[in-house]
Design a protein around this motif. Structure first.
Motif, PDB file in Angstrom:
ATOM      1  N   ARG A   1      15.080   4.605   4.247  1.00 25.76           N
ATOM      2  CA  ARG A   1      15.761   3.468   4.730  1.00 25.76           C
ATOM      3  C   ARG A   1      16.369   2.881   3.589  1.00 25.76           C
ATOM      4  NH1 ARG A   1      15.291  -0.137   9.116  1.00 25.76           N
ATOM      5  NH2 ARG A   1      17.213  -1.933   8.884  1.00 25.76           N
ATOM      6  N   GLN A   2      15.845   2.603   2.349  1.00 28.64           N
ATOM      7  CA  GLN A   2      16.056   2.047   1.417  1.00 28.64           C
ATOM      8  C   GLN A   2      15.624   2.659  -0.173  1.00 28.64           C
ATOM      9  OE1 GLN A   2      14.135  -1.861  -0.479  1.00 28.64           O
ATOM     10  NE2 GLN A   2      16.171  -2.657   0.794  1.00 28.64           N
ATOM     11  N   LEU A   3      16.771   2.707  -1.068  1.00 25.92           N
ATOM     12  CA  LEU A   3      16.411   3.089  -2.302  1.00 25.92           C
ATOM     13  C   LEU A   3      16.396   1.877  -3.063  1.00 25.92           C
ATOM     14  CD1 LEU A   3      19.153   6.205  -2.449  1.00 25.92           C
ATOM     15  CD2 LEU A   3      16.512   5.948  -1.713  1.00 25.92           C
TER      16      LEU A   3
ATOM     17  N   VAL B   1      11.161   4.498   5.438  1.00 25.55           N
ATOM     18  CA  VAL B   1      10.618   4.906   4.107  1.00 25.55           C
ATOM     19  C   VAL B   1      11.652   4.159   2.930  1.00 25.55           C
ATOM     20  CG1 VAL B   1      10.445   6.775   2.432  1.00 25.55           C
ATOM     21  CG2 VAL B   1       9.748   7.213   4.920  1.00 25.55           C
ATOM     22  N   ARG B   2      10.816   3.823   2.066  1.00 23.92           N
ATOM     23  CA  ARG B   2      11.592   3.143   0.921  1.00 23.92           C
ATOM     24  C   ARG B   2      10.913   3.972  -0.292  1.00 23.92           C
ATOM     25  NH1 ARG B   2      10.723  -3.145  -1.054  1.00 23.92           N
ATOM     26  NH2 ARG B   2       8.658  -2.185  -1.349  1.00 23.92           N
TER      27      ARG B   2
ATOM     28  N   GLU C   1       0.864  -1.140  -0.153  1.00 23.63           N
ATOM     29  CA  GLU C   1      -0.147  -0.041  -0.014  1.00 23.63           C
ATOM     30  C   GLU C   1       0.875   1.342  -0.154  1.00 23.63           C
ATOM     31  OE1 GLU C   1      -3.178   0.249  -0.516  1.00 23.63           O
ATOM     32  OE2 GLU C   1      -3.693  -1.616  -0.419  1.00 23.63           O
ATOM     33  N   PRO C   2       1.340   1.577  -1.280  1.00 22.49           N
ATOM     34  CA  PRO C   2       2.210   2.974  -1.294  1.00 22.49           C
ATOM     35  C   PRO C   2       1.568   4.019  -0.548  1.00 22.49           C
ATOM     36  CG  PRO C   2       2.309   1.537  -3.353  1.00 22.49           C
ATOM     37  CD  PRO C   2       1.281   1.147  -2.518  1.00 22.49           C
ATOM     38  N   GLU C   3       2.676   4.773  -0.078  1.00 16.55           N
ATOM     39  CA  GLU C   3       2.081   6.086   0.440  1.00 16.55           C
ATOM     40  C   GLU C   3       1.632   6.900  -0.949  1.00 16.55           C
ATOM     41  OE1 GLU C   3       3.913   8.830   3.723  1.00 16.55           O
ATOM     42  OE2 GLU C   3       4.545   9.523   1.648  1.00 16.55           O
ATOM     43  N   SER C   4       2.204   7.000  -1.937  1.00 14.16           N
ATOM     44  CA  SER C   4       2.192   7.631  -2.782  1.00 14.16           C
ATOM     45  C   SER C   4       2.841   7.176  -4.194  1.00 14.16           C
ATOM     46  CB  SER C   4       2.705   9.241  -2.840  1.00 14.16           C
ATOM     47  OG  SER C   4       3.988   9.341  -2.614  1.00 14.16           O
ATOM     48  N   CYS C   5       2.457   7.325  -5.509  1.00 12.98           N
ATOM     49  CA  CYS C   5       2.831   7.079  -6.578  1.00 12.98           C
ATOM     50  C   CYS C   5       3.173   8.479  -7.645  1.00 12.98           C
ATOM     51  CB  CYS C   5       2.073   5.954  -7.372  1.00 12.98           C
ATOM     52  SG  CYS C   5       2.056   4.375  -6.570  1.00 12.98           S
TER      53      CYS C   5
ATOM     54  N   ASP D   1       6.912   3.895  -0.525  1.00 12.75           N
ATOM     55  CA  ASP D   1       6.581   2.984   0.372  1.00 12.75           C
ATOM     56  C   ASP D   1       6.916   3.428   1.831  1.00 12.75           C
ATOM     57  OD1 ASP D   1       5.580   1.715  -1.883  1.00 12.75           O
ATOM     58  OD2 ASP D   1       7.356   0.363  -1.886  1.00 12.75           O
ATOM     59  N   VAL D   2       5.988   3.260   2.772  1.00 17.35           N
ATOM     60  CA  VAL D   2       6.284   3.729   4.189  1.00 17.35           C
ATOM     61  C   VAL D   2       5.764   2.274   5.067  1.00 17.35           C
ATOM     62  CG1 VAL D   2       5.817   4.933   6.144  1.00 17.35           C
ATOM     63  CG2 VAL D   2       6.062   6.056   3.817  1.00 17.35           C
ATOM     64  N   ALA D   3       6.606   1.825   5.806  1.00 12.34           N
ATOM     65  CA  ALA D   3       6.479   0.576   6.439  1.00 12.34           C
ATOM     66  C   ALA D   3       5.581   0.750   7.811  1.00 12.34           C
ATOM     67  CB  ALA D   3       7.736   0.002   6.794  1.00 12.34           C
ATOM     68  N   PRO D   4       4.946  -0.177   8.315  1.00  3.61           N
ATOM     69  CA  PRO D   4       4.029   0.279   9.496  1.00  3.61           C
ATOM     70  C   PRO D   4       5.025   0.895  10.562  1.00  3.61           C
ATOM     71  CG  PRO D   4       3.639  -1.927   8.494  1.00  3.61           C
ATOM     72  CD  PRO D   4       4.764  -1.415   7.822  1.00  3.61           C
TER      73      PRO D   4
END
Length: 307
Positions: free
Chosen positions: A217-219, A178-179, A145-149, A171-174
């Motif tokens: 956190r990750q790219l 942030v990825r 469930e991406p935060e945004s596209c 993407d934002v993990a619970p």
């Protein structure tokens, strides 16, 4: 067009602005900004930067570029659907309508093929289907469930350099990490290409850090042609160095913009350049320098972001 030097801030202009994400700025005049594509252009060849950002000479898009744009659009639409509908078959169903919609917006793209019955169009759409199949082999969009596209991001550094770009997916993990995700419709690159791709991702990481105060956190780079992924974890010291790199690039652009001295930098990529006929390295002559572009040489297009 007046031949005026570029500047990061004019007298009387407010100081650093609050970064914006996802929406257009309210200002009626957009200041010159640096985008990942235009920064890469200047690093590769200052004259190429001039042709694209200053002269704004149109370039004929390739079928591969347009295919990348279509695939990016399909993936964006896919994540707008309920999770249960994010399946391979639905992605394939979106391809042809997405292509037709793109041609309706930019009719010149239809000239890439000899009408709707051109067998090359069917083959081209089939190759796009293959890229989508490769995407589904890399991850399951039903579990995300991406935060945004296609997020538009913008921030101003303390030095006054304005950064602007679009991120394919955030993407934002619970737990809050942030990825940043970027889709590449080409194959995983060798060392030089990898460095260029990571330059783009570090740019986005820096903008997000300066916007939110959090380092991603990750790219994640997803190469759809050969189904490979490249993950990278930036740190604060690295992003601070990268910030100084961008400031140095912008200062060099300013110096060139002030004089019109955008020099060619020949290399292996010259063989694919659309501007050989006006490049001194190939016996050509650039058009007269028109001065610094208004309102903004930092615009990125969907074709810029497609690989």
């Amino acid at each position: 067009m007046a031949d005026t030097p570029p500047s990061t801030r004019t007298p009387g202009q407010p100081g650093p602005s609050t970064a914006t994400t996802g929406t257009a700025t309210t200002s009626t005049s957009r200041r010159p900004a640096l985008s990942p594509s235009r920064a890469s252009d200047f690093k590769q060849c200052p004259l190429l930067y001039r042709f694209r950002a200053v002269d704004r000479i149109p370039e004929a898009p390739s079928k591969a570029q347009v295919r990348g744009t279509v695939v990016h659009s399909v993936l964006e639409q896919l994540f707008a659907l309920p999770a249960a509908e994010r399946v391979r078959e639905r992605a394939h169903e979106l391809l042809a309508p997405t292509w037709r919609g793109l041609v309706a917006e930019q009719p010149e793209l239809g000239e890439l093929f000899d009408g709707a019955d051109d067998p090359q169009l069917d083959s081209w759409l089939e190759s796009a289907s293959g890229l989508l199949d490769s995407y589904f082999a890399l991850e399951d969009p039903q579990r995300l469930e991406p935060e945004s596209c296609e997020l538009r991001v913008e921030t101003e550094l303390e030095s006054g350099v304005l950064l602007r770009g679009f991120i394919d997916r955030v993407d934002v993990a619970p737990t809050g990490e942030v990825r940043l995700v970027d889709y590449k419709t080409g194959a995983a690159p060798r060392e030089v290409g990898e460095a260029k791709a990571l330059f783009q991702m570090k740019f986005y990481a820096l903008v997000l850090w300066r916007t939110r105060g959090e380092i991603p956190r990750q790219l994640l780079l997803m190469y759809l042609r050969d189904g490979q992924s490249l993950a990278y974890t930036p740190d604060e010291a690295e992003l601070r160095r990268f910030e100084r790199t961008l400031e140095a690039i912008w200062q060099a652009i300013q110096r060139a913009g002030n004089t019109g001295d955008f020099r060619a930098s020949p290399g292996k990529l010259c063989q694919w350049c659309d501007h050989q006929q006006r490049c001194p390295e190939f016996g050509g002559t650039p058009p007269p320098y028109p001065g610094w572009p208004e309102p903004d040489p930092g615009v990125e297009t969907a074709l810029d972001r497609a690989d």
